[in-house]
Design a protein around this motif. Structure first.
Motif, PDB file in Angstrom:
ATOM      1  N   LEU A   1       0.839  -1.203   0.000  1.00 53.15           N
ATOM      2  CA  LEU A   1       0.000   0.000   0.000  1.00 53.15           C
ATOM      3  C   LEU A   1       0.877   1.257   0.000  1.00 53.15           C
ATOM      4  O   LEU A   1       0.622   2.217  -0.728  1.00 53.15           O
ATOM      5  N   GLU A   2       1.936   1.212   0.810  1.00 57.85           N
ATOM      6  CA  GLU A   2       2.842   2.371   0.894  1.00 57.85           C
ATOM      7  C   GLU A   2       3.692   2.519  -0.363  1.00 57.85           C
ATOM      8  O   GLU A   2       3.983   3.622  -0.807  1.00 57.85           O
ATOM      9  N   GLU A   3       4.095   1.401  -0.939  1.00 59.75           N
ATOM     10  CA  GLU A   3       5.043   1.468  -2.066  1.00 59.75           C
ATOM     11  C   GLU A   3       4.378   1.605  -3.436  1.00 59.75           C
ATOM     12  O   GLU A   3       5.059   1.833  -4.426  1.00 59.75           O
ATOM     13  N   THR A   4       3.080   1.421  -3.505  1.00 54.18           N
ATOM     14  CA  THR A   4       2.398   1.592  -4.797  1.00 54.18           C
ATOM     15  C   THR A   4       2.473   3.075  -5.206  1.00 54.18           C
ATOM     16  O   THR A   4       2.051   3.941  -4.441  1.00 54.18           O
ATOM     17  N   PRO A   5       3.016   3.366  -6.392  1.00 52.46           N
ATOM     18  CA  PRO A   5       3.098   4.780  -6.822  1.00 52.46           C
ATOM     19  C   PRO A   5       1.744   5.254  -7.356  1.00 52.46           C
ATOM     20  O   PRO A   5       1.528   5.344  -8.563  1.00 52.46           O
ATOM     21  N   TRP A   6       0.837   5.538  -6.453  1.00 52.15           N
ATOM     22  CA  TRP A   6      -0.558   5.819  -6.799  1.00 52.15           C
ATOM     23  C   TRP A   6      -0.692   6.940  -7.838  1.00 52.15           C
ATOM     24  O   TRP A   6      -1.587   6.910  -8.682  1.00 52.15           O
ATOM     25  N   HIS A   7       0.210   7.939  -7.751  1.00 54.03           N
ATOM     26  CA  HIS A   7       0.100   9.087  -8.664  1.00 54.03           C
ATOM     27  C   HIS A   7       0.173   8.653 -10.141  1.00 54.03           C
ATOM     28  O   HIS A   7      -0.346   9.313 -11.016  1.00 54.03           O
ATOM     29  N   LYS A   8       0.821   7.486 -10.398  1.00 55.15           N
ATOM     30  CA  LYS A   8       0.911   6.980 -11.774  1.00 55.15           C
ATOM     31  C   LYS A   8      -0.478   6.717 -12.369  1.00 55.15           C
ATOM     32  O   LYS A   8      -0.671   6.691 -13.571  1.00 55.15           O
ATOM     33  N   TRP A   9      -1.444   6.448 -11.492  1.00 54.99           N
ATOM     34  CA  TRP A   9      -2.809   6.134 -11.964  1.00 54.99           C
ATOM     35  C   TRP A   9      -3.789   7.278 -11.705  1.00 54.99           C
ATOM     36  O   TRP A   9      -4.991   7.083 -11.739  1.00 54.99           O
ATOM     37  N   ARG A  10      -3.242   8.464 -11.471  1.00 60.72           N
ATOM     38  CA  ARG A  10      -4.105   9.632 -11.292  1.00 60.72           C
ATOM     39  C   ARG A  10      -4.982   9.787 -12.549  1.00 60.72           C
ATOM     40  O   ARG A  10      -4.482   9.703 -13.673  1.00 60.72           O
ATOM     41  N   ASP A  11      -6.281   9.939 -12.385  1.00 65.64           N
ATOM     42  CA  ASP A  11      -7.265  10.092 -13.472  1.00 65.64           C
ATOM     43  C   ASP A  11      -7.464   8.836 -14.325  1.00 65.64           C
ATOM     44  O   ASP A  11      -8.204   8.866 -15.305  1.00 65.64           O
ATOM     45  N   GLU A  12      -6.760   7.745 -14.000  1.00 66.34           N
ATOM     46  CA  GLU A  12      -7.050   6.473 -14.693  1.00 66.34           C
ATOM     47  C   GLU A  12      -8.235   5.810 -13.986  1.00 66.34           C
ATOM     48  O   GLU A  12      -8.436   6.011 -12.780  1.00 66.34           O
ATOM     49  N   LEU A  13      -8.996   5.009 -14.753  1.00 65.48           N
ATOM     50  CA  LEU A  13     -10.106   4.260 -14.147  1.00 65.48           C
ATOM     51  C   LEU A  13      -9.638   2.827 -13.890  1.00 65.48           C
ATOM     52  O   LEU A  13      -9.175   2.145 -14.811  1.00 65.48           O
ATOM     53  N   VAL A  14      -9.723   2.418 -12.627  1.00 67.21           N
ATOM     54  CA  VAL A  14      -9.237   1.098 -12.213  1.00 67.21           C
ATOM     55  C   VAL A  14     -10.432   0.243 -11.795  1.00 67.21           C
ATOM     56  O   VAL A  14     -11.277   0.694 -11.011  1.00 67.21           O
ATOM     57  N   LEU A  15     -10.505  -0.980 -12.293  1.00 67.23           N
ATOM     58  CA  LEU A  15     -11.588  -1.898 -11.922  1.00 67.23           C
ATOM     59  C   LEU A  15     -11.270  -2.579 -10.592  1.00 67.23           C
ATOM     60  O   LEU A  15     -10.189  -3.123 -10.395  1.00 67.23           O
ATOM     61  N   MET A  16     -12.226  -2.535  -9.672  1.00 65.52           N
ATOM     62  CA  MET A  16     -12.098  -3.231  -8.387  1.00 65.52           C
ATOM     63  C   MET A  16     -13.301  -4.151  -8.239  1.00 65.52           C
ATOM     64  O   MET A  16     -14.392  -3.650  -7.949  1.00 65.52           O
TER      65      MET A  16
END
Ligand code: SF4
Length: 294
Positions: free
Chosen positions: A95-110
């Motif tokens: 959770l800490e190491e995932t570079p979340w900003h890379k997916w800013r404005d991307e749509l991710v399926l959960m």
């Protein structure tokens, strides 16, 4: 082969998770030869192996048995009887190491290989959503679980980043009890959608799997018409649909449960697809039928 019921609170064990938690999704991406369903911009977050909803039509077991049995022998068990959840220390690190900003404005399926809101997974789902949303990630949530209701207030804080979708196979309760035995009735999932709408979220439905007419639900037309009418009255933003996908043992399980043969082929897919498209128009709903065999 007898299909046994699952233990809904069962956990078979833990597995180590690694960053990034978001992965490419062949289901939603076309650029790498994927299927390209309109459920994300090519990304998915899956964080469990197995699903205790144990839907007999589910084909995820087939994927796990092909790719994971060497690493996770638990997956040799019957579908619905195994569930591996993230090992907490590795999850926190990921959770800490995932570079979340890379997916800013991307749509991710959960999520695509399990329900994200099984009771055993709720804390993990909450942590992923809270962190991702804060970093500007958009999520398309796909669930059959009423546990999602608990997270609506959090999701409502990021209403422009969330599409809240449920899966519904039928509004015929007799058929539902057989093919979705461990999830709530369709009416309860519709109520959840309504609540999500009241929270200001965009909402959607995947009508799946659509099963051809059978003894328990002779009129597919009536079933789909009733469901779409209800969806229109709630103000659902998008509606997708697809037939049962035949993989591994799923059709045998269903035939055993229904006590009759199920015929799936291009002709049936075309008929169901036309019916679906006609009803979308009739009820003025936006959406798409995903053809598989036609
Ligand atoms: S809820 Fe979804 S992933 Fe879980 S068993 Fe049912 S169809 Fe499969």
């Amino acid at each position: 082969m007898q299909f046994r019921l699952s233990l809904s609170n069962a956990v078979s064990g833990e597995f180590k998770v690694r960053a990034p938690l978001i992965k490419p999704s062949r289901l939603t991406d076309v650029s790498r030869g994927g299927v390209g369903k309109e459920l994300s911009t090519g990304w998915v977050v899956n964080f469990a192996i197995g699903c205790t909803h144990a839907c007999p039509f589910c084909y995820v077991d087939n994927i796990h048995k092909r790719f994971f049995t060497g690493k996770y022998p638990e997956t040799k068990g019957e579908w619905g009887t195994y569930l591996l959840i993230p090992e907490p220390v590795s999850f926190k690190k990921a959770l800490e190491e995932t570079p979340w900003h890379k997916w800013r404005d991307e749509l991710v399926l959960m999520s695509s290989t399990h329900d994200p809101f099984l009771p055993q997974l709720l804390p993990y789902a909450k942590a992923i959503l809270e962190t991702g949303l804060k970093h500007g990630v958009h999520f398309l949530i796909q669930t059959r679980s009423l546990n999602a209701l608990q997270l609506l207030p959090i999701l409502a804080e990021y209403k422009n980043q969330v599409i809240f979708q449920v899966s519904i196979a039928t509004v015929n309760e007799t058929l539902r009890r057989v093919i979705e035995p461990h999830v709530s009735p369709a009416e309860a999932r519709l109520m959840m959608l309504k609540k999500a709408k009241e929270h200001g979220l965009r909402i959607g439905v995947i009508i799946a799997p659509i099963i051809p007419p059978n003894k328990l639900r002779p009129s597919l037309e009536q079933d789909l018409d009733t469901l779409m009418r209800k969806l229109a009255s709630i103000g659902v933003n998008q509606v997708f649909g697809e037939m049962l996908h035949v993989r591994g043992f799923n059709i045998k399980r269903l035939e055993q449960l229904l006590g009759e043969r199920i015929i799936i082929n291009g002709e049936v897919d075309r008929w169901v697809g036309s019916l679906f498209e006609e009803l979308l128009k009739k009820h003025r709903l936006n959406g798409k039928y995903w053809y598989e065999y036609y």
